[in-house]
Design an enzyme around this catalytic site. Structure first.
Site, PDB file in Angstrom:
ATOM      1  CD  GLU A 187      -2.969  -1.075   2.272  1.00 44.69           C
ATOM      2  OE1 GLU A 187      -3.840  -0.194   2.225  1.00 44.69           O
ATOM      3  OE2 GLU A 187      -2.876  -1.892   3.199  1.00 44.69           O
ATOM      4  CB  SER A 198      -5.886  -0.333  -0.587  1.00 44.35           C
ATOM      5  OG  SER A 198      -5.562   0.740   0.260  1.00 44.35           O
ATOM      6  CG  ASP A 214     -15.635   0.342   6.022  1.00 38.37           C
ATOM      7  OD1 ASP A 214     -15.791   1.510   6.406  1.00 38.37           O
ATOM      8  OD2 ASP A 214     -14.653  -0.026   5.345  1.00 38.37           O
ATOM      9  CD  GLU A 220     -12.145  -3.813   5.704  1.00 31.39           C
ATOM     10  OE1 GLU A 220     -11.874  -5.013   5.488  1.00 31.39           O
ATOM     11  OE2 GLU A 220     -11.594  -2.879   5.105  1.00 31.39           O
ATOM     12  CG  ASN A 265      -8.788   1.508   7.147  1.00 30.42           C
ATOM     13  OD1 ASN A 265      -7.782   1.855   7.751  1.00 30.42           O
ATOM     14  ND2 ASN A 265      -8.828   1.379   5.837  1.00 30.42           N
ATOM     15  CB  SER A 316     -10.124   9.515   1.784  1.00 31.23           C
ATOM     16  OG  SER A 316      -8.980   8.964   1.180  1.00 31.23           O
TER      17      SER A 316
END
EC number: 6.3.2.4
Length: 358
Positions: A15, A185, A295, A308, A310, A319
């Site tokens: 990433e 990602s 999420d 999940e 983050n 974003s």
């Protein structure tokens, strides 16, 4: 007197490019009347590079790619400590390192050893949230609904792939998603509609991690929530990306010019509040502090499933995290960075009261 702000970006991670995009946006937004900004670029080989105070915001992402003077990781870190971190005055680090070797607690542990305040989650919560399999175990204990899933390591797959396939067929079925346990990602993730794609997806995921998660697909919408704070976290209005692709992969997230944010997301009455409560519950269950994006999936029956957490959401121009706060309470991008820095100093100050002798 200005605060010394160390912005860590790049990193030994797949990433790496995502980190550069985030760093470019952040470095352009920081108020240099309040901060002396020290960019620290970490190469994909793990070498640390810093050139001192950055007087002006960068004009392009290419300007962020610095050339290391040292050729070993220990020497490069030592040089950064001597040249940059020994500067007098108040200090705070802003790690913008996505994925492994940055979002997993490693850099956070280094900052703890240096006794420097740093933005975002601590060692434990960083490690927990990056590992999707461990996250799911703790979310289950917290009583928060999530999609059906199976997790296993590469040695288990080699030794008993037949049994694991039987378990996936009986518990998960198709379509399903195969994910490396410790990446973001959408890198290394596959949507699988049959056995052939499942086997190929498992092979792909194991290129990036030695542990993976296989999840049942939830037909519905993906809703995101920004959470911020330490002991008393706050949740933003939920948001949603409107996109054309069935699978929201890397290209969809970062290359789709027709990607649209819907903030606040259009939701049935009461659903927004339920999502925000669940987001805070999940944040606290994973011992988070500073910030995280949580999420969820919302299916056609109104059922909510946590997808999940983050712990270092992106801060690029596309974003969701900063946009959700701006549309929730008017917090600008620069103000958001300063709030997160304030949370870092508060947590660091609280830890200074811990006694380490009997």
């Amino acid at each position: 007197m200005k605060i010394n702000l160390y912005v860590l970006y790049g990193g030994k991670s797949v990433e790496h490019e995502v980190s550069l995009r985030t760093a470019l946006t952040v470095l352009r937004a920081v108020d240099r009347r309040k901060f002396d900004v020290y960019p620290i670029y970490i190469t994909q080989d793990g070498l640390w590079c810093g050139t001192g105070v950055q007087e002006l915001p960068p004009g392009s992402m290419e300007e962020l790619v610095l050339v290391p003077e040292e050729n070993t990781v220990p020497h490069s870190i030592g040089a950064a400590l001597l040249k940059l971190f020994l500067v007098e005055g108040k200090k705070v680090a802003l790690p913008l390192l996505h994925g492994s070797n940055g979002e997993d607690g490693t850099v956070q542990g280094f900052m703890e050893l240096l006794n420097i305040a740093y933005v975002g989650n601590g060692v434990l919560s960083s490690a927990l949230t990056l590992d999707k399999a461990v996250t799911k175990q703790l979310i289950e204990q917290a009583g928060i609904r999530q999609t059906e899933h199976v997790s296993f390591r590469i040695h288990e797959w080699r030794e008993k792939n037949g049994l694991l396939l039987e378990e996936m067929m009986s518990r998960i079925g198709f379509p399903c998603y195969v994910k490396p346990a410790s990446l973001g990602s959408s890198i290394g993730i596959s949507r699988c509609e049959d056995l052939a794609r499942l086997l190929a997806g498992i092979e792909t995921a194991f290129r990036y991690d030695d542990k993976l998660v296989v999840e049942k697909e939830v037909a519905g919408r993906e809703i995101q929530v920004a959470v911020m704070g330490n002991e008393r976290p706050l949740a933003s209005f939920p948001g949603e990306f409107i996109h054309r692709s069935r699978f929201f992969d890397f290209e969809s997230k970062y290359e789709d010019k027709e990607l649209v944010m819907s903030v606040p997301a259009e939701l049935p009455p009461g659903v927004s509040d339920r999502i925000r409560r669940n987001a805070v519950d999940a944040y606290q269950a994973l011992c988070c502090s500073g910030l995280a994006r949580v999420d969820f999936f919302l299916d056609g029956e109104g059922e909510l499933y946590l997808n999940e957490i983050n712990a270092l959401p992106g801060f690029t121009a596309t974003s969701m995290y900063p946009v959700m706060w701006e549309r929730t309470n008017g917090t600008t991008y620069a103000e958001l960075i300063e709030k997160l820095i304030d949370y870092a100093f508060t947590r660091h100050a609280d830890k200074q009261g811990i006694q380490y002798t009997r």
